[in-house]
Design a protein around this motif. Structure first.
Motif, short mmCIF file in Angstrom:
data_model
loop_
_atom_site.label_atom_id
_atom_site.label_comp_id
_atom_site.label_asym_id
_atom_site.label_seq_id
_atom_site.Cartn_x
_atom_site.Cartn_y
_atom_site.Cartn_z
N ASN A 49 2.35 11.74 7.10
CA ASN A 49 0.93 11.94 7.40
C ASN A 49 0.07 11.70 6.16
N GLU A 50 0.58 12.11 4.99
CA GLU A 50 -0.16 11.82 3.76
C GLU A 50 -0.20 10.31 3.51
N LEU A 51 0.91 9.65 3.76
CA LEU A 51 0.94 8.19 3.59
C LEU A 51 -0.04 7.50 4.54
N ALA A 52 -0.12 8.01 5.77
CA ALA A 52 -1.06 7.43 6.73
C ALA A 52 -2.49 7.53 6.20
N LEU A 66 3.58 3.08 10.30
CA LEU A 66 4.33 3.29 9.06
C LEU A 66 5.84 3.40 9.29
N ARG A 67 6.25 4.01 10.38
CA ARG A 67 7.68 4.31 10.56
C ARG A 67 8.60 3.10 10.43
N PRO A 68 8.32 1.96 11.12
CA PRO A 68 9.24 0.82 10.96
C PRO A 68 9.27 0.27 9.54
N ARG A 69 8.12 0.33 8.83
CA ARG A 69 8.11 -0.16 7.46
C ARG A 69 8.84 0.80 6.53
N PRO A 111 16.68 14.17 6.30
CA PRO A 111 17.05 13.34 7.45
C PRO A 111 15.82 12.88 8.24
N ALA A 112 16.00 11.80 9.01
CA ALA A 112 14.87 11.20 9.73
C ALA A 112 14.20 12.18 10.68
N GLN A 113 14.98 13.11 11.25
CA GLN A 113 14.42 14.03 12.24
C GLN A 113 13.72 15.23 11.61
N SER A 114 13.85 15.40 10.31
CA SER A 114 13.31 16.59 9.66
C SER A 114 11.81 16.50 9.46
N LYS A 115 11.12 17.61 9.73
CA LYS A 115 9.67 17.65 9.48
C LYS A 115 9.36 17.73 7.99
N HIS A 116 10.39 17.99 7.18
CA HIS A 116 10.20 18.09 5.73
C HIS A 116 10.50 16.77 5.02
N ARG A 117 10.75 15.72 5.77
CA ARG A 117 11.10 14.41 5.17
C ARG A 117 9.92 13.86 4.38
N ARG A 132 0.83 -1.21 0.00
CA ARG A 132 0.00 0.00 0.00
C ARG A 132 0.87 1.26 0.00
N ILE A 133 1.99 1.22 0.74
CA ILE A 133 2.89 2.37 0.77
C ILE A 133 3.46 2.63 -0.62
#
Length: 596
Positions: A549-552, A562-565, A580-586, A535-536
């Protein structure tokens, strides 16, 4: 809902099709409260491999939802066992605290509690039922049940993070006269040539032997490693430090052809170099040979390459457990019509997994013995017993692949390791029949070979496939991605783990088994599930770059699920992260290698 063992619908379908719990999947009705049998299961999963526990399904009723199941109360009770504890809280039902996730989902419109248990790091093992204590409450998974682990197994789990030193201990009652003088002379001559710095300041043989840990500090008593590597007859002191060799007529030890229970049986003893040569010779005497064209001529070659046989036997003798717990056990070499099995006491040491064995790194339970064998010559030639460079298993995999044979299969338990070498190629008649039964007979040969590896129980990732099929790393990734896109395989459950059976392979195998047994299964019930990975990827293909959030929203999931997948998909190159993983723009976009 995605679990470490696949989509929840697939997991339940597997249980219903086989009619029993599985090695890494357990279901319990849990009506009226938490069952006491839950804690041994969580202990077993925590100690080896992890697993999924489904509460609210009744095995006695075909794994249908259990009537009277209180999902919320059960979830909260389980969560209490998994929560971190302060000193004042006292211990929980499992020590140490288990790792994993707890969630509620639906099966057939009824709620179930899904406990996805992760294997503990080596430094935290063993996991045990607190009320029963470490010795009596440590469990392991055997088939579809939980069994109390032996004292030896508990010892191995408890000491897995520490370097053993048994191989450097003095052998009581032995002396320098118990070493083979001819082998000692050849060893010293080789060391002077290959490692001159190690002996440059030494003139006496005893000093050289002490520096290389053949002799203990008194310069007269052999160490265990020294006796095993250079001894006249180590079995005088360690009677079970031998190899038992057996050839069976059928595919199991229980098979008897006429009155014949064994076609050959031998006790192989002596020093390790002697045992390696004798064991390989015994195997070759019982193997078939094939005529191979080489240039203008032809040569006879055994059906399993000699290098692979020697490496398997050497590994078993070098890396077996030589602690007091295991000295009563021997290495076993057992031949069957379809395979050769080499087994030794002691599982994988140092917290490594099966997939780590193929990476070319070197890590030895018996570091003194392993180092010594790199300079100990084999009988009658200057070649040393081993290289101790981490090259053995990759080389074994390579020579098997070039001979058209699958990669070695490693079957570890807490207390033992077995390597399986197949005697027949991947695409033999039995494999072709299996591929036809699951509807995969029209796939390209490399894709078929990869599926057969999975079917035979091999761990598979791009590096293993590259070595097993003798192909470029990018081609191996391409093969795996094709199989994932077509539903035959699924991405690994976690970063660093291997690929899993996909819903199409699960459905095909269940259908083939059910038809054979006369009870056809509705394959569409399994195929109807849409795994979260799929689905992702579909959402990103259709809509371009998407944030979590869009993917969710598009996958009808949650950011937490979703995060572990997403981490796995990025690690496999299926997705590319834009920040990067910490970025809100990821955001995430399709990796180039998925456009096949």
């Amino acid at each position: 809902m995605e679990t470490s063992r696949g989509e929840l619908a697939e997991v339940v379908q597997q249980l219903r099709s086989v009619g029993t719990d599985l090695r890494h999947i357990e279901a319990k009705a849990a009506v009226g409260g938490l069952p006491k049998s839950l804690w041994p299961t969580i202990s077993a999963f925590s100690n080896h491999g992890g697993g999924v526990v489904l509460l609210g399904l009744d095995e006695s009723d075909g794994f249908l939802p259990a009537e009277g199941f209180d999902a919320i109360a059960i979830r909260d009770a389980v969560a209490d066992a998994f929560r971190p504890r302060r000193a004042a809280d006292g211990a929980g039902p499992i020590t140490p605290r288990p790792l994993g996730t707890i969630d509620v989902d639906e099966v057939g419109g009824s709620p179930v509690v899904v406990i996805d248990v992760a294997e503990l790091p080596p430094s935290q093992k063993p996991s045990f039922v607190t009320a029963q204590g470490k010795e009596g409450g440590t469990y392991e998974r055997v088939g579809d049940g939980d069994r109390r682990m032996s004292t030896y197994g508990v010892f191995l789990l408890s000491t897995d993070g520490a370097q053993p030193h048994e191989d450097s201990t003095m052998v009581d009652g032995a002396s320098i006269d118990d070493l083979d003088p001819g082998q000692v002379s050849r060893f010293i001559a080789r060391v002077r040539r290959t490692r001159p710095r190690s002996v440059a300041d030494l003139s006496h043989d005893a000093d050289i032997l002490h520096r290389h840990n053949v002799l203990a500090a008194d310069r007269s008593t052999p160490t265990l490693a020294g006796l095993l590597a250079l001894g006249r007859y180590p079995q005088q002191f360690y009677p079970q430090a031998i190899i038992t060799f057996a050839v069976y007529p059928g595919r199991t030890k229980a098979d008897v052809i006429g009155d014949v229970r064994m076609l050959d049986r031998r006790i192989i003893e002596g020093s390790i170099p002697v045992m390696v040569d004798d064991a390989v010779l015994a195997i070759l005497e019982n193997l078939k040979t094939r005529r191979i064209s080489r240039g203008a001529g032809a040569v006879d070659e055994p059906e399993v390459p000699v290098d692979a046989l020697r490496e398997a036997v050497t590994n078993a003798l070098t890396h077996r457990d030589y602690s007091a717990w295991a000295l009563g056990e021997q290495v076993r070499v057992e031949m069957f019509p379809d395979r050769i099995e080499v087994s030794n006491p002691g599982g994988i040491w140092g917290g490594r997994r099966v997939v780590d064995l193929y990476d070319g790194s070197s890590r030895s339970r018996n570091q003194v013995l392993a180092a010594l064998l790199t300079e100990v010559p084999l009988p009658g030639r200057d070649e040393s017993v081993s290289e101790n460079a981490g090259s053995g298993i990759p080389r074994m995999t390579g020579v098997l692949g070039r001979a058209g044979l699958p990669a070695p299969k490693f079957l570890p338990t807490v207390t033992s390791m077995t390597v399986v070498l197949d005697r027949h190629g991947l695409l033999n008649p039995d494999s072709s029949d299996w591929l036809r039964s699951i509807g995969a007979d029209s796939l390209e040969p490399d894709l078929q070979r990869a599926l057969v590896l999975v079917h035979r129980g091999n761990a598979v990732d791009d590096q293993i496939l590259r070595a097993a099929l003798v192909m470029d790393s990018e081609d191996a990734k391409h093969v795996l991605r094709r199989l994932v896109d077509d539903g035959w395989l699924a991405f690994p459950p976690r970063i660093g783990e291997t690929y899993r059976s996909g819903r199409r392979l699960i459905a095909g195998e269940l259908n083939a088994r059910s038809l054979f047994e006369g009870f056809p299964v509705e394959v569409n019930e399994v195929q109807a599930a849409s795994p979260l990975d799929e689905r992702i990827l579909n959402a990103v293909r259709e809509r371009g770059e998407l944030g979590i959030n869009e993917l969710a929203r598009y996958t009808q999931s949650t950011p937490g699920a979703l995060r572990p997948r997403l981490r796995v998909l990025v690690a496999q190159g299926a997705l590319i992260a834009t920040a990067p993983a910490q970025s809100k723009h990821r955001r995430y976009r399709i990796g180039d290698s998925t456009a096949l």
